[in-house]
Design an enzyme around this catalytic site. Sequence first.
Site, PDB file in Angstrom:
ATOM      1  N   ARG A   1       0.836  -1.211   0.000  1.00 13.85           N
ATOM      2  CA  ARG A   1       0.000   0.000   0.000  1.00 13.85           C
ATOM      3  C   ARG A   1       0.876   1.268   0.000  1.00 13.85           C
ATOM      4  O   ARG A   1       0.601   2.237   0.713  1.00 13.85           O
ATOM      5  CB  ARG A   1      -0.930   0.016   1.222  1.00 13.85           C
ATOM      6  CG  ARG A   1      -1.971  -1.078   1.251  1.00 13.85           C
ATOM      7  CD  ARG A   1      -2.990  -0.933   0.128  1.00 13.85           C
ATOM      8  NE  ARG A   1      -4.110  -1.834   0.301  1.00 13.85           N
ATOM      9  CZ  ARG A   1      -4.128  -3.124  -0.068  1.00 13.85           C
ATOM     10  NH1 ARG A   1      -3.067  -3.653  -0.657  1.00 13.85           N
ATOM     11  NH2 ARG A   1      -5.203  -3.865   0.131  1.00 13.85           N
TER      12      ARG A   1
ATOM     13  N   GLU B   1      -4.621   3.804   6.495  1.00 15.69           N
ATOM     14  CA  GLU B   1      -4.239   3.539   5.104  1.00 15.69           C
ATOM     15  C   GLU B   1      -4.770   4.660   4.222  1.00 15.69           C
ATOM     16  O   GLU B   1      -4.176   5.006   3.213  1.00 15.69           O
ATOM     17  CB  GLU B   1      -4.829   2.196   4.665  1.00 15.69           C
ATOM     18  CG  GLU B   1      -4.291   1.708   3.346  1.00 15.69           C
ATOM     19  CD  GLU B   1      -5.328   1.037   2.501  1.00 15.69           C
ATOM     20  OE1 GLU B   1      -5.592   1.550   1.395  1.00 15.69           O
ATOM     21  OE2 GLU B   1      -5.877   0.018   2.931  1.00 15.69           O
TER      22      GLU B   1
ATOM     23  N   SER C   1     -10.458  -0.538   3.524  1.00 17.98           N
ATOM     24  CA  SER C   1      -9.694  -0.681   4.770  1.00 17.98           C
ATOM     25  C   SER C   1      -9.255   0.703   5.233  1.00 17.98           C
ATOM     26  O   SER C   1      -8.570   1.409   4.492  1.00 17.98           O
ATOM     27  CB  SER C   1      -8.432  -1.517   4.535  1.00 17.98           C
ATOM     28  OG  SER C   1      -8.760  -2.778   4.060  1.00 17.98           O
TER      29      SER C   1
HETATM   30  N1  EPU Z   1     -10.461 -10.485  10.693  1.00 18.84           N
HETATM   31  C1  EPU Z   1     -11.089 -10.505  11.914  1.00 18.84           C
HETATM   32  N2  EPU Z   1     -12.063  -9.577  12.151  1.00 18.84           N
HETATM   33  C2  EPU Z   1     -12.410  -8.650  11.244  1.00 18.84           C
HETATM   34  C3  EPU Z   1     -11.747  -8.611  10.001  1.00 18.84           C
HETATM   35  C4  EPU Z   1     -10.762  -9.546   9.737  1.00 18.84           C
HETATM   36  O1  EPU Z   1     -10.802 -11.353  12.769  1.00 18.84           O
HETATM   37  O2  EPU Z   1     -13.311  -7.851  11.533  1.00 18.84           O
HETATM   38  C5  EPU Z   1      -9.458 -11.530  10.392  1.00 18.84           C
HETATM   39  C6  EPU Z   1     -10.005 -12.501   9.343  1.00 18.84           C
HETATM   40  O3  EPU Z   1     -10.739 -13.535   9.933  1.00 18.84           O
HETATM   41  C7  EPU Z   1      -8.740 -13.009   8.685  1.00 18.84           C
HETATM   42  C8  EPU Z   1      -7.820 -11.816   8.763  1.00 18.84           C
HETATM   43  O4  EPU Z   1      -8.332 -10.952   9.780  1.00 18.84           O
HETATM   44  O5  EPU Z   1      -8.177 -14.051   9.438  1.00 18.84           O
HETATM   45  C9  EPU Z   1      -7.683 -11.087   7.444  1.00 18.84           C
HETATM   46  O6  EPU Z   1      -8.949 -10.608   7.020  1.00 18.84           O
HETATM   47  P1  EPU Z   1      -9.311 -10.370   5.461  1.00 18.84           P
HETATM   48  O7  EPU Z   1      -8.995 -11.578   4.673  1.00 18.84           O
HETATM   49  O8  EPU Z   1     -10.697  -9.835   5.407  1.00 18.84           O
HETATM   50  O9  EPU Z   1      -8.275  -9.307   4.942  1.00 18.84           O
HETATM   51  P2  EPU Z   1      -7.677  -7.976   5.603  1.00 18.84           P
HETATM   52  O10 EPU Z   1      -6.261  -8.236   5.955  1.00 18.84           O
HETATM   53  O11 EPU Z   1      -8.576  -7.475   6.676  1.00 18.84           O
HETATM   54  C10 EPU Z   1      -6.713  -7.080   3.336  1.00 18.84           C
HETATM   55  C11 EPU Z   1      -6.730  -5.786   2.551  1.00 18.84           C
HETATM   56  C12 EPU Z   1      -8.049  -5.625   1.804  1.00 18.84           C
HETATM   57  C13 EPU Z   1      -8.205  -6.807   0.856  1.00 18.84           C
HETATM   58  C14 EPU Z   1      -8.156  -8.101   1.686  1.00 18.84           C
HETATM   59  C15 EPU Z   1      -8.176  -9.331   0.821  1.00 18.84           C
HETATM   60  C16 EPU Z   1      -5.296  -4.244   3.760  1.00 18.84           C
HETATM   61  C17 EPU Z   1      -5.221  -3.025   4.617  1.00 18.84           C
HETATM   62  N3  EPU Z   1      -6.525  -4.657   3.448  1.00 18.84           N
HETATM   63  O12 EPU Z   1      -7.717  -6.972   4.353  1.00 18.84           O
HETATM   64  O13 EPU Z   1      -7.966  -4.453   1.021  1.00 18.84           O
HETATM   65  O14 EPU Z   1      -9.422  -6.729   0.143  1.00 18.84           O
HETATM   66  O15 EPU Z   1      -6.934  -8.171   2.465  1.00 18.84           O
HETATM   67  O16 EPU Z   1      -6.974  -9.451   0.109  1.00 18.84           O
HETATM   68  O17 EPU Z   1      -4.254  -4.776   3.372  1.00 18.84           O
HETATM   69  C18 EPU Z   1      -8.432  -2.124   1.033  1.00 18.84           C
HETATM   70  O18 EPU Z   1      -7.216  -1.935   0.982  1.00 18.84           O
HETATM   71  O19 EPU Z   1      -9.254  -1.141   1.040  1.00 18.84           O
HETATM   72  C19 EPU Z   1      -8.944  -3.477   1.114  1.00 18.84           C
HETATM   73  C20 EPU Z   1     -10.234  -3.744   1.271  1.00 18.84           C
END
Ligand code: EPU
Length: 341
Positions: A163, A334, A238
């Site tokens: 990012r 972010e 995010s």
């Molecule tokens: N999780 C929780 N609670 C929550 C949200 C997430 O426990 O409320 C846990 C999930 O269970 C999982 C882990 O956190 O084990 C990761 O969650 P998720 O796969 O939803 O991905 P993320 O790391 O929260 C990132 C990106 C997203 C992208 C997704 C999928 C960043 C800041 N965000 O989110 O990007 O869509 O991975 O690749 O890196 C964005 O940048 O706007 C965005 C949506």
Amino acid sequence: MHILENHSLKNYNTFGIDVKARYFVEIDSVKTLGDVLAVADQYPKIFVLSGGSNMLLTGDLNALVLFINIKGIEIVSQSEEHIRLKIMAGENWHAMVQWTLENNYGGLENMSLIPGNTGTAPIQNIGAYGVELKDRFVQCEAIHVATHEIRSFNKTDCAFGYRDSYFKNQGKGIYIITSVTLQLTKKKHVLNTSYGAIETELKAMKVAQPTIRDVARAVINIRQSKLPDPKVLGNSGSFFKNPVVTKEEFEVFSNSYPEAPFYEISEQSFKIPAGWLIEQCGFKGKRYGDAGVHEKQALVLVNYGNASGAEIMALATRIIKAVATKFGIAITPEVNVIGAL
Ligand code: EPU
């Protein structure tokens, strides 16, 4: 060029924050952009806006707001297996991805449904489900704000990170991206379904031999189940980055929280999902006035209607403090937080 005065930006940022631009101009060509920059010194300052999908506006802008709406997709070159597309900055990212899939060009399917426009994609090296913009990137063109010269940037010039890029650091405010050139596949598409949720979704869809369109459908289904549609509920995806910690910090953390999810980035660094940390602090689904934390993804802050940017920021600050107190981990926004100009 048609310059509007005291123009509301509510429909130009996906958070739906109602601040005003003292001056506002829509830019529909690179030529107009040059013309506007030539008279920019008559205005207090300039502020660049495109899809407005990665910003939190917390005050009125006493500036000339340039709304970058330059359209067009051009085939630059192609071989039997690859195609290079030059996409103008104002093309909506998701509409462009859909167009590539309709033409059977592979490579962007995992990045379906990301809000925003193509010109801003390199700034924060957008990414989702195991693929980042940098993986398909060839070059971008940008206009130098002071000299109006057009310069092209290759992948190395862009210094892409998680990012992050040159345009978020040294290049901030100096260049405006006008187009992005990507390389995609025409055949022998390389699918990236290793991200767990994609495989599960493809199984649920009963797809055994997925095409690029199936992968896109799976990504769209997952995103729609977790992430709010900005047209329905204001948000900026995010709000925070996932914090990256050292091995030593990670060991301390995982001894206390062995159940926490994590990604090993290298032997020395680990990424911890901020969504998990925020949920553990009890914020998921919480609402304070019109500012809230999304009920299905704690990393996403939402505007239930008339929240001000300051109210969203106050919630963000409360979350940052709570995560620091409970876990000793610093999380940072972010999104670009923009104060009054
Ligand atoms: N999780 C929780 N609670 C929550 C949200 C997430 O426990 O409320 C846990 C999930 O269970 C999982 C882990 O956190 O084990 C990761 O969650 P998720 O796969 O939803 O991905 P993320 O790391 O929260 C990132 C990106 C997203 C992208 C997704 C999928 C960043 C800041 N965000 O989110 O990007 O869509 O991975 O690749 O890196 C964005 O940048 O706007 C965005 C949506």
